[in-house]
Design a protein around this motif. Structure first.
Motif, PDB file in Angstrom:
ATOM      1  N   SER A 144       0.830  -1.204   0.000  1.00 42.62           N
ATOM      2  CA  SER A 144       0.000   0.000   0.000  1.00 42.62           C
ATOM      3  C   SER A 144       0.859   1.247   0.000  1.00 42.62           C
ATOM      4  O   SER A 144       0.518   2.271  -0.618  1.00 42.62           O
ATOM      5  N   ARG A 150       1.969   1.949  -3.541  1.00 42.42           N
ATOM      6  CA  ARG A 150       0.917   2.554  -4.357  1.00 42.42           C
ATOM      7  C   ARG A 150       0.821   4.053  -4.067  1.00 42.42           C
ATOM      8  O   ARG A 150       0.607   4.865  -4.977  1.00 42.42           O
ATOM      9  N   ARG A 193       1.258   7.211  -6.689  1.00 42.43           N
ATOM     10  CA  ARG A 193       0.226   8.237  -6.848  1.00 42.43           C
ATOM     11  C   ARG A 193       0.833   9.624  -6.651  1.00 42.43           C
ATOM     12  O   ARG A 193       0.542  10.570  -7.396  1.00 42.43           O
ATOM     13  N   THR A 198      -3.086   7.573 -12.712  1.00 39.54           N
ATOM     14  CA  THR A 198      -2.895   7.111 -11.337  1.00 39.54           C
ATOM     15  C   THR A 198      -3.610   5.794 -11.065  1.00 39.54           C
ATOM     16  O   THR A 198      -3.025   4.857 -10.493  1.00 39.54           O
ATOM     17  N   GLU A 234      -1.395   2.563 -10.191  1.00 37.09           N
ATOM     18  CA  GLU A 234      -1.416   2.063  -8.815  1.00 37.09           C
ATOM     19  C   GLU A 234      -1.791   0.590  -8.762  1.00 37.09           C
ATOM     20  O   GLU A 234      -1.166  -0.210  -8.054  1.00 37.09           O
TER      21      GLU A 234
END
Length: 813
Positions: free
Chosen positions: A704, A707, A711, A723, A727
């Motif tokens: 996470s 990601r 972004r 994005t 992601e």
């Protein structure tokens, strides 16, 4: 030559001596025996044809070399000197020969024979043409002022500078009146090329020896007719005539004249067509060759497959075959035919027309006069156009254009009403004309077809290089070595590699033609395959050399392989016997040949290859080419390399303009025979602000976080539209690395350069594979997601592990 008596040179004396004409086939037997031969040698035609020529002709006596320039009063000096006629009869002499010999003729005293021998080449059975004349016909009292003849010798005249030459040239076709048109035309053309038969005198210049035809024969026949008329008036029996003489009448004169005119026309046409291998130009040449000499209107039709260059037509033509009107030549007022029968139109011809009869039978069709009924039938093919005023009451001849017994097209020939109608002789002339034109058209068609095939093959083998790759701009040029063979062994290529790198390749298979091109195709494919494995340049050339050994084709090839890393601004190169590349520095415009280990060509086997790393600066240009550009026969290659360096450094507005500058500088020197492949790359690099790199721990919790980093970076670059998919895909790749690779570290790199590239790297060299995940499976969908969302994606091994990458197109601004 003139006599040595001190007298003034005499002017040439026109004259003719009857000529015997004999043709000998490959087996040494007589296949043609003229009336002149019967008169000279005393053997009838029926007794001569089929017999060995050595039994009938003088086989000894020739002119020794240099004798033509010497006066010789003793005629016996000509006997047994130099190569004799037997050398020509048995094929030992492949050049024209002339000689003088004594012969015992049946029921005659020994005769002094002058002879000429022409070896013949071609498809027919005729292998030797022998011309002979009676030297005894020339006596001192035949010469003005009674000058003695010091010598009489046969010779060859290649120039028409003697009396009667023009008449001789016009009459040569009639020396073989009993042979077919094609055979006689072929033989006569060789006589014209090798030299006219002439006699040389010591006091006078040349006097032509002519065939036994023309005015003297007509005068003899007229005298015989007058003698027969006087005998009839006196009630006496007509003088007995020899069998051969009975056929010599006015019809024979007309026949000879027609044959001569026929051959003159065909020879003229043959000289006017076939000057080009261009199909369109050949068609125009054929049309203009027959108008107005032979016809007033000539329309040429070809099958559509021939016009389209699709190879030889399949199957015989029928009522559905489309015929393309490719040319129309006429003597009518301009524009009269254009609207009614425009060039470029395609149409079929029904079975009731003479055109259909010609194209299906392959034989000429003669229509002495087009009747009103036939005119209506032909006009029905032309919708809303009335062609009847153009064709009705005209004489028509339709001749097929054939090659290898296949009808490629046909010509429609029309004569005006005021002109004599086409006759049987015209039909023969038209057939021979069409046969010659058909062969010329087929040669042009075959060349056009083969050129198209070669061009298609070459284009399919040469890649279509994208003008922009990550961090560099590219431009290429390819030039065939010859106009007659576009296929060669030179190639260039650019290959996208992981890490935003680009492989640049230039290679050259030694030799030309299809075999070299086929070898080039195999090597180029192998380079692409091994480049996808991300092999170092030296290792790639090593593997390529091993492959060439296994192929066993015994071909050698040179190859220059370079890998450009735009992020590190570095070039790694390896060379296999190729000429070095040129590097043009952006800072000062200076150009230099890169010093690389040369290496041996691909295919030598068992030799090492070395890689060299060269630092680059943004804007530097790399020029790679094959030796066909810089190498000229008879010139040191260093001159070409120096010219390449100089022209590469020349300022240019664009990459294409820079390539053109190099080609102009090197391709105008002349003497180039080899193919040329040129690849130029401007190495712009990728700025540090367009590269983002993060290292994350191999823990599930880091997915996470990764990601979020993606972004954040895309937002900073103004790529917020990417994005979502970026992601999602980065999360899948990092999850795979953490879960399956058991790696010690995971690296994530984002690169913005024309596209957005995302790379996930770990230290496990096992490559992931695309799996089929069932409805109940928990795993196997990660790469499926990447494959569905990415523009491109891939995997490759690195020195420390592997890289999985994907690419997304940037949003349009």
């Amino acid at each position: 030559m003139h006599s040595g008596t001190g007298t003034a040179p005499q002017s040439p004396v026109p004259g003719r001596v009857p000529l015997a004409v004999v043709v000998v086939d490959a087996s040494g037997r007589v296949s043609h025996w003229s009336t002149g031969a019967r008169r000279l040698f005393g053997t009838a035609r029926e007794d001569a044809v089929g017999r060995p020529a050595t039994d009938l002709l003088p086989v000894s006596g020739a002119l020794p070399e240099g004798l033509n320039s010497q006066a010789c009063e003793d005629e016996s000096a000509y006997e047994g000197l130099g190569p004799d006629l037997e050398s020509s009869l048995d094929g030992r002499a492949s050049y024209p020969a002339a000689g003088r010999a004594r012969l015992e003729a049946p029921r005659r005293e020994r005769i002094d024979v002058l002879w000429w021998a022409y070896p013949l080449v071609g498809p027919g059975p005729e292998k030797l043409l022998v011309l002979a004349a009676d030297a005894g016909r020339l006596h001192a009292d035949d010469v003005p002022d009674g000058h003695p003849l010091e010598r009489i010798a046969p010779g060859f005249a290649l120039h028409t500078d003697f009396p009667g030459a023009d008449e001789l040239a016009r009459g040569l076709p009639a020396i073989l009146p009993s042979m077919s048109v094609g055979e006689s035309a072929r033989i006569v053309s060789q006589v014209l090329e090798l030299g006219y038969p002439v006699l040389e005198f010591s006091v006078h210049d040349r006097v032509p020896v002519t065939a036994d035809w023309g005015v003297p024969r007509r005068a003899e026949r007229k005298a015989r007719r007058e003698e027969a008329a006087r005998a009839a008036a006196a009630g006496l029996p007509a003088p007995r005539r020899a069998p051969d003489d009975e056929a010599d009448d006015d019809a024979g004169d007309l026949e000879y004249a027609a044959v001569r005119e026929h051959l003159e026309f065909l020879n003229e046409v043959s000289g006017r067509i076939g000057s080009s291998l261009d199909l369109s130009r050949t068609i125009i040449e054929v049309s203009r060759a027959v108008v107005p000499r032979f016809t007033d209107v000539a329309g040429t039709y070809l099958r559509e497959q021939v016009v389209a260059g699709e190879g030889f037509p399949d199957g015989p033509p029928d009522a559905t075959t489309m015929w393309h009107r490719v040319a129309l030549e006429h003597t009518d007022e301009p524009g009269r035919w254009d609207d009614v029968v425009p060039v470029g139109e395609s149409m079929p011809f029904p079975a009731h027309t003479p055109f259909f009869q010609c194209m299906t039978s392959g034989q000429p069709v003669l229509v002495p006069r087009i009747t009103e009924e036939m005119g209506n039938a032909i006009a029905s093919q032309f919708e809303k156009r009335d062609i009847r005023p153009l064709i009705t009451d005209r004489s028509m001849l339709v001749v097929p254009l054939k090659a290898r017994n296949v009808v490629l097209g046909f010509m429609i020939l029309l004569r005006h009403r005021e002109r004599p109608v086409f006759n049987d002789m015209d039909r023969v002339t038209g057939a021979e004309l069409a046969a010659r034109a058909g062969l010329v058209l087929d040669n042009a068609r075959m060349y056009t077809y083969q050129e198209s095939v070669a061009e298609t093959l070459q284009d399919s083998m040469l890649p279509h290089i994208e003008p922009r790759m990550p961090g560099c701009d590219l431009a290429t040029r390819y030039l065939p070595g010859t106009l007659l063979g576009r296929v060669g062994g030179d190639w260039f290529d650019s290959i996208k590699l992981p890490g935003s790198r680009t492989a640049l390749v230039v290679g050259d298979v030694m030799g030309h033609g299809l075999n070299s091109a086929a070898m080039m195709g195999q090597l180029r494919t192998a380079v692409q395959t091994m480049a996808a494995l991300d092999l170092p340049p030296a290792q790639l050339l090593r593997n390529l050399d091993d492959l060439a050994q296994r192929l066993g084709e015994h071909y050698l090839a040179t190859c220059l392989y370079a890998v450009y890393d735009p992020i590190a601004n570095e070039l790694e190169l390896a060379n296999a016997g190729h000429i070095p590349p040129v590097l043009v520095r952006a800072e000062d415009g200076r150009s230099e040949l890169l010093e690389l280990p040369t290496g041996a060509p691909i295919g030598v086997g068992g030799v090492p290859f070395e890689s060299v790393r060269v630092p680059m600066a943004p804007g530097d240009r790399l020029v790679m080419c094959t030796d066909g550009l810089v190498e000229v026969r008879g010139e040191d290659i260093g001159v070409g390399l120096a010219t390449l360096c100089e022209s590469a450094a020349h300022p240019a507005a664009s990459m294409d303009a820079a390539c053109d500058t190099i080609i102009r500088a090197l391709n105008t020197r002349g003497g180039r025979k080899d193919d040329v492949a040129l690849l130029m790359a401007r190495l712009n690099g990728i700025a540090p602000e367009d590269v983002a790199h993060r290292s994350v721990a191999p823990e599930p919790a880091e997915v996470s976080r990764t990601r979020a980093l993606v972004r954040e970076q895309l937002t900073a670059w103004g790529l917020g539209a990417l994005t979502g998919p970026a992601e999602l895909m980065v999360g899948e790749l990092v999850t795979n690395a953490v879960r399956h690779a058991r790696t010690r570290s995971v690296g994530v790199r984002l690169v913005r350069s024309g596209t957005l590239v995302c790379e996930v790297e770990d230290d496990d060299q096992r490559l992931p594979t695309l799996l089929n995940a069932g409805p109940g499976d928990e795993f196997g969908r990660g790469l499926r997601v990447v494959s569905a969302l990415a523009g491109e994606w891939g995997t490759s091994r690195t020195g420390s592990g592997k890289t999985v990458w994907f690419e997304l197109a940037l949003p349009r601004t």
